[in-house]
Design an enzyme around this catalytic site. Structure first.
Site, PDB file in Angstrom:
ATOM      1  N   ASP A  45       0.838  -1.198   0.000  1.00 53.77           N
ATOM      2  CA  ASP A  45       0.000   0.000   0.000  1.00 53.77           C
ATOM      3  C   ASP A  45       0.873   1.248   0.000  1.00 53.77           C
ATOM      4  OD1 ASP A  45      -3.158  -0.697   1.008  1.00 53.77           O
ATOM      5  OD2 ASP A  45      -1.640  -2.234   1.329  1.00 53.77           O
ATOM      6  N   GLN A 121       4.948  -8.625   1.422  1.00 54.62           N
ATOM      7  CA  GLN A 121       4.041  -8.350   0.316  1.00 54.62           C
ATOM      8  C   GLN A 121       4.861  -8.075  -0.946  1.00 54.62           C
ATOM      9  OE1 GLN A 121       1.356  -5.224   1.834  1.00 54.62           O
ATOM     10  NE2 GLN A 121      -0.329  -6.695   1.741  1.00 54.62           N
ATOM     11  N   GLY A 181      -0.437 -10.269  -1.878  1.00 48.25           N
ATOM     12  CA  GLY A 181      -1.241  -9.056  -1.974  1.00 48.25           C
ATOM     13  C   GLY A 181      -2.658  -9.357  -2.400  1.00 48.25           C
ATOM     14  N   ASP A 183      -4.956 -11.546  -1.380  1.00 50.03           N
ATOM     15  CA  ASP A 183      -5.054 -12.418  -0.213  1.00 50.03           C
ATOM     16  C   ASP A 183      -5.980 -13.622  -0.377  1.00 50.03           C
ATOM     17  OD1 ASP A 183      -3.774 -10.117   0.556  1.00 50.03           O
ATOM     18  OD2 ASP A 183      -4.945  -9.781   2.344  1.00 50.03           O
ATOM     19  N   GLU A 413     -12.191   0.592  -1.914  1.00 49.16           N
ATOM     20  CA  GLU A 413     -11.097  -0.373  -1.856  1.00 49.16           C
ATOM     21  C   GLU A 413     -11.076  -1.216  -3.133  1.00 49.16           C
ATOM     22  OE1 GLU A 413      -9.595  -3.945   1.185  1.00 49.16           O
ATOM     23  OE2 GLU A 413     -11.515  -2.939   1.517  1.00 49.16           O
TER      24      GLU A 413
END
Length: 444
Positions: A45, A121, A181, A183, A413
Site C-alpha cells: 500500500d 508483500q 497481496g 489475499d 477499496e
C-alpha cells in the site's frame, strides 16, 4: 499537501477529492490504507501511495517509503504490516501480540523496537522509489534519498531472490496467501486445502466489525490463514522450505520483483554505480519466469505449487501482471493482451475493469475479496503494461474507466468489475493515490 489545486475540470474535482482522502489518512510519517479497516502501515500500500503522493509532495512520498524501510528486518525482508503502537490491539487482527515479531522473529532479524508482522508483500518499492525520485530529482538529491534507500532496497530484493527461492529454480515463493497481496484469490484454494484451519473460537475477526461479511473471506479461509501465520511464527519466521505448509511461485510477485531490478538499475545509474548486476538479474529472472510459469494453453502465467511441483490451474489477474515488463517475446505479449480482452477477463467488453479472478471460474464472485472484484492497483499496473507494449487505445480507455470508477465509488477499496459498484471500505488510500497519478500522467 505542498502543491496547488489542479485547474482543469472535471479532473480537478477527482484530484482534489483524492488529495483529501490522502490528507485524511496521513498519520504524521506514513499513510494508513483506511482509518477503520486498516489502521496501520501496509507494505505494498505504501508503495502505491508514495507513487501518488509524489505529485503532491515529494517529501511526503519519500517519508512514506523511509518510514516503511525503518521497520525492515536485518535479513532484508520488508514486513507487510508496521504496527502503530497507539492503535488498540482490538482494532485489527492479527495484531502485534499475535505476530510477536520482536521476540519470535529475533533470530530472523526483526527489529527490537518496532512491532511488525512476519510475512511480506509484493516488492513494488524500488519502482516507487525511482518514480518518487523522478518527481523532484533536485530535492531527492539534497536529502540523499536514493543514497539512503538503495542499499535497503537491494537487501529486500536479495531476501526474495535468495531466502525465498524455495523451489531452487530462481523465482521467489510466497509462504502465505497474504504475501501475494491478492489475499483471498481462488488460486490459493488447492494448496490451502492441505492446511488444517485454526478453530474460529481462537481468534476474533476485526475485519467483520468494519466490513460486509459478503465482501470478506469466509471463516474457513480465515482459519487457514491464521494457522499458516501461527506456524511460520512458531518456526521463528525462518525460511526453511522443508517446513512450509504453503509455498507458491506467484507470477504477480515475481513480475514486480523483476520490475524492481529494472528500477534498481536506474537508481544505480543515478547514483553513479554500476547497474549491470541489476540488469543481468532482471534478464535472468524474466527467462526463468517464462520457463517456469508461462502456460501457452491458458494464454497467461499461472501459479506453481512448490510443494507438489504442479501448476495451479486457476486464472487470476496476477497472471497478466508480467505485461509491465520490458523484453517479453512478442507472441507472449499478444497472448496476454488477447487473454485480458477474452472471456476470462473481458476487458473492454464484458467488464469495465480487469477482475481479480477468471470470470468463467467456478469460484468467481464479483463482491468477495480478491475472488472477482476489480482492484485499482492491479488495473494501474495493467494500464502501464498496455502502454509499454503499444496498446495505447486500450490503455487510454482503461485509464478513463479507472478515473470514473474511483470517483463514483468514493475511492472504494475495490469495485464490482461489471457495474463499478463500490465494495470494501471507502476513502481507500491507494485508490486515491493512483487516481492522482493517472490524472498527473495525462497532464504531462
Amino acid at each position: 499537501m505542498d502543491r496547488a489545486d489542479q485547474p482543469s475540470r472535471p479532473a480537478s474535482i477527482a484530484y482534489n477529492s483524492a488529495r483529501s482522502v490522502l490528507s485524511g489518512n496521513w498519520v504524521g510519517s506514513s499513510t494508513v490504507p483506511s482509518r477503520t479497516l486498516y489502521p496501520h502501515q501496509w507494505s505494498w500500500d505504501s508503495g502505491f501511495i508514495a507513487i501518488g503522493l509524489r505529485h503532491l509532495s515529494a517529501f511526503r512520498a519519500q517519508l512514506e517509503l523511509e518510514t516503511l524501510l525503518d521497520a525492515q528486518w536485518s535479513d532484508g525482508r520488508i514486513p507487510h504490516i508496521v504496527f502503530n503502537p497507539d492503535v488498540p490491539l482490538t482494532a485489527y487482527f492479527p495484531s502485534p501480540d499475535f505476530w510477536r515479531s520482536s521476540s519470535a522473529g529475533s533470530k530472523a532479524g526483526a527489529p527490537a523496537a518496532i512491532e511488525t508482522s512476519g510475512i511480506v508483500q509484493p516488492p513494488i518499492h524500488a519502482l516507487a522509489a525511482w518514480l518518487v525520485h523522478q518527481a523532484d530529482p533536485a530535492a531527492s538529491a539534497r536529502r540523499g534519498f536514493l543514497r539512503r534507500v538503495y542499499p535497503r532496497l537491494m537487501a529486500w530484493q536479495r531476501y526474495l531472490t535468495d531466502s525465498r527461492d524455495l523451489g531452487g529454480r530462481g523465482l521467489a515463493s510466497i509462504v502465505h496467501p497474504w504475501e501475494s497481496g491478492m489475499d483471498n484469490s481462488p488460486c490459493w484454494d488447492p494448496p490451502l486445502s492441505r492446511v488444517e484451519p485454526a478453530a474460529t473460537g481462537t481468534f476474533h475477526r476485526a475485519d467483520l466489525d468494519h466490513g460486509c461479511p459478503s465482501d470478506r473471506p469466509t471463516d474457513l479461509d480465515y482459519g487457514r490463514y491464521v494457522r499458516l501465520a501461527a506456524h511460520y511464527r512458531d518456526l521463528g519466521y525462518q525460511d526453511d522450505a522443508a517446513r512450509h505448509l504453503f509455498a507458491v511461485e506467484d507470477p504477480g510477485l515475481n513480475a514486480l520483483l523483476i520490475a524492481s531490478e529494472h528500477a534498481l538499475a536506474e537508481i544505480a545509474t543515478a547514483l553513479g554505480e554500476d547497474p549491470s548486476d541489476h540488469q543481468v538479474r532482471a534478464e535472468q529472472l524474466t527467462t526463468t519466469l517464462l520457463k517456469r510459469l508461462w502456460n501457452p494453453e491458458a494464454g497467461m502465467f499461472l501459479c506453481q505449487d512448490v510443494i507438489t511441483g504442479e501448476p495451479i490451474a486457476e486464472r487470476s489477474a496476477a497472471g497478466l501482471l508480467p505485461l509491465i515488463l520490458p523484453g517479453l517475446p512478442g507472441d507472449i505479449v499478444d497472448s496476454l493482451l488477447s487473454t485480458a480482452a477474452g472471456e476470462h477477463f473481458g476487458l473492454g467488453s464484458a467488464t469495465r475493469l480487469v477482475p481479480s479472478y477468471d470470470l468463467t471460474g467456478c469460484a468467481f464472485d464479483p463482491a468477495r475479496y480478491w475472488r472477482g472484484p476489480a482492484w485499482f492497483n492491479v488495473n494501474w499496473l495493467l494500464e502501464r503494461g498496455l502502454r509499454r507494449h503499444g496498446a495505447r487505445r486500450r490503455a487510454d480507455a482503461l485509464r478513463a474507466t479507472m478515473l470514473r470508477a474511483a470517483t463514483t465509488s468514493g475511492f472504494a477499496e475495490y469495485v464490482d468489475p461489471f457495474t463499478g459498484e463500490a465494495r470494501g471500505t471507502r476513502d481507500f488510500s491507494w485508490t486515491a493515490a493512483l487516481t492522482i497519478d493517472l490524472i498527473a500522467e495525462v497532464a504531462c
